[in-house]
Design a protein around this motif. Sequence first.
Motif, short mmCIF file in Angstrom:
data_model
loop_
_atom_site.label_atom_id
_atom_site.label_comp_id
_atom_site.label_asym_id
_atom_site.label_seq_id
_atom_site.Cartn_x
_atom_site.Cartn_y
_atom_site.Cartn_z
N GLN A 1 2.49 2.31 7.11
CA GLN A 1 1.70 1.54 6.16
C GLN A 1 0.19 1.77 6.37
O GLN A 1 -0.59 1.85 5.43
CB GLN A 1 2.03 0.05 6.27
N SER B 1 -0.74 1.50 2.24
CA SER B 1 0.12 0.97 1.19
C SER B 1 1.29 0.22 1.83
O SER B 1 1.81 0.63 2.87
CB SER B 1 0.65 2.10 0.31
N LEU B 2 1.70 -0.86 1.19
CA LEU B 2 2.86 -1.62 1.67
C LEU B 2 4.15 -1.18 1.03
O LEU B 2 5.23 -1.67 1.37
CB LEU B 2 2.65 -3.12 1.38
N SER B 3 4.08 -0.23 0.11
CA SER B 3 5.27 0.18 -0.64
C SER B 3 5.92 1.43 -0.08
O SER B 3 6.69 2.08 -0.76
CB SER B 3 4.89 0.41 -2.11
N VAL C 1 -3.19 -4.45 4.14
CA VAL C 1 -2.05 -4.00 4.96
C VAL C 1 -2.04 -4.76 6.28
O VAL C 1 -1.00 -5.27 6.72
CB VAL C 1 -2.11 -2.48 5.19
#
Length: 602
Positions: A524, A529-531, A577
Amino acid sequence: MLGASSQIARALAYHARRCGALAKELRVIGAYALLTAIMTYPLVLHLTQAVPGGGGDSWQLYWDLWWVKRALLDLNTSPYFTTDVHYPWGSTLYFHALMLIPSVLALPIVLAFGLTVAYNFVALFAFIAAGYGAFKLVFYLLPESSALRSEQRTFAAFLAGIVFTFSSYHLVRLLGHLDLVSLQWLPFYGLYLFKTWREPSWKYALLAALFFGLTTLTSWYYGLYLILFTALFVLYHLLVERRATLRRVMRVGAALGVCTLALAPVLVPMLALGRTSGRVGDPAGDTLRFSADLLAFIVPSPLHSLWGQALLPIYERWVWQSAGIESVAFLGYIPLLLAARSHKLVWKQQKFWLMVFAFFTIMALGPVLHVAGQTVMLFDRPLPLPYSIFFQLPYGDIVHVPSRFAVMSSLCLCVIAGYGSALWLRQLREVPTRAAFAVLAGAMLFENAAVPYPLTPVNIPAFYSRLQEDPRQVALLEVPIPDDPSVYSARMLYQTAHEKPVYGGYLSRGLPPLPIEALPGFAQFKTLSLSVQDIVAYNKQELPIIAQAILNRYNGGYVVIDKKLMDRTQVARARIVAMTLFDSAAPLYEDDQTLAFAVPPS
């Protein structure tokens, strides 16, 4: 009574000669020190605040000084392996530009005055000692060539030292390659190799072995060059001079044998690891890219004080080719003119140095010939050069920067130029010797002058100094996480302040053995990004728990976000994040440079 008085008089005369000789040596060293201060100005005014060059690889060599001190004095361990970078697996440093000997010699300076002064001490000492070493080498060789007055021989040898230590090769390496700046042992090895061959004393063989070892444990490149130099030396005396005797060959062989035994604890692991750890990603491509262009030997350095800027378009167009400082190989017009003016006598007396000069210059050109940035073709194929054979030898692809062979070209040329200077000074009739010497020295210095020399301040963000107060040996995750750690080389400087392990790290050879960005939490921060999804899709509610568990498993203590390396959007994403993975924890520290979070215990 008269006999005792005579003995006393002889003893006093002997000590007077010794004191006079020592005073002369000190004057020579002092003169090189003064010229070094001038040629590297304004470095002497900023010994505690800045280092020469533009950063980059400088911080890697700066880190070496810290690591050798830490390994030997704090951890009592081998300096050839560390877990402080590429944590937690660590990395061998056999193929890293560790410059062990300069780091050891600088230990008292590190302890007394700090790393910045020690770095500058190593650099300045290299220039002074290289000039003095070349002076001693040429002064020893000159009496074999012509009957010169003592003053003329001294001046000629001093000019040779100027040619070597203030060469464009040496000055341009000061931009960031402190290991290659430390070339001062090369002329001393040449001096004692000649003495080993000519004089029936085993002490010179031991001294040659000593300087071979000092050279090799400073730079493995230079150690390789001395092996080739020694092979050429012996072959020349066997085949050309035909003056070889078994005793002479045995003394040279003993010198190399002693040094090989002393280096075995380092050399054996290197040979074992060389086919894997020592290689770069694209050795063939690097070898071509870092080969010297033929015209580079006669194109002045782009660092020159007056016309350097005017030469930049030439280097950008057909010399540099993205090779950076590796493409600078200017030999100097004055030394070349001195060699050319007296070429017949030089060939008669110094043909060994001319032959070796030609060999190393050709090797610096790499596997194929380039002229003005263009590959020279022969029957629709690139014109091959001898380096292409060297590249095919075992371990030959590890040595991927042919242009560095030019350091030996510079050493050979300083001897030839010293001999040419002696002939020129001897032939003068109407011009005073000292005036001619001053003019020649000034011209040699001017054509490579790079004053003011560029400096880079040693600036470390405040948070890293605060981290040193934490007694735990927890690791730092530094964001952004690059694919190539060399782009953020200043992190090696920062580690000398915080003294905590890091997951990344910029070494001469090698990357972390496993990509940490494949792990939850690390991934992350890598992508901001958290996805990020792996083979298994993560539940948003579980991701913080998983990330904290992984970071703790890898002994993570802090996440440090470098705001200077990111735009506002990227900093905002990194903040989101961190706060999401760490359960909305507030930053541990923030200023205009740094945003830091503590990893929650799991």
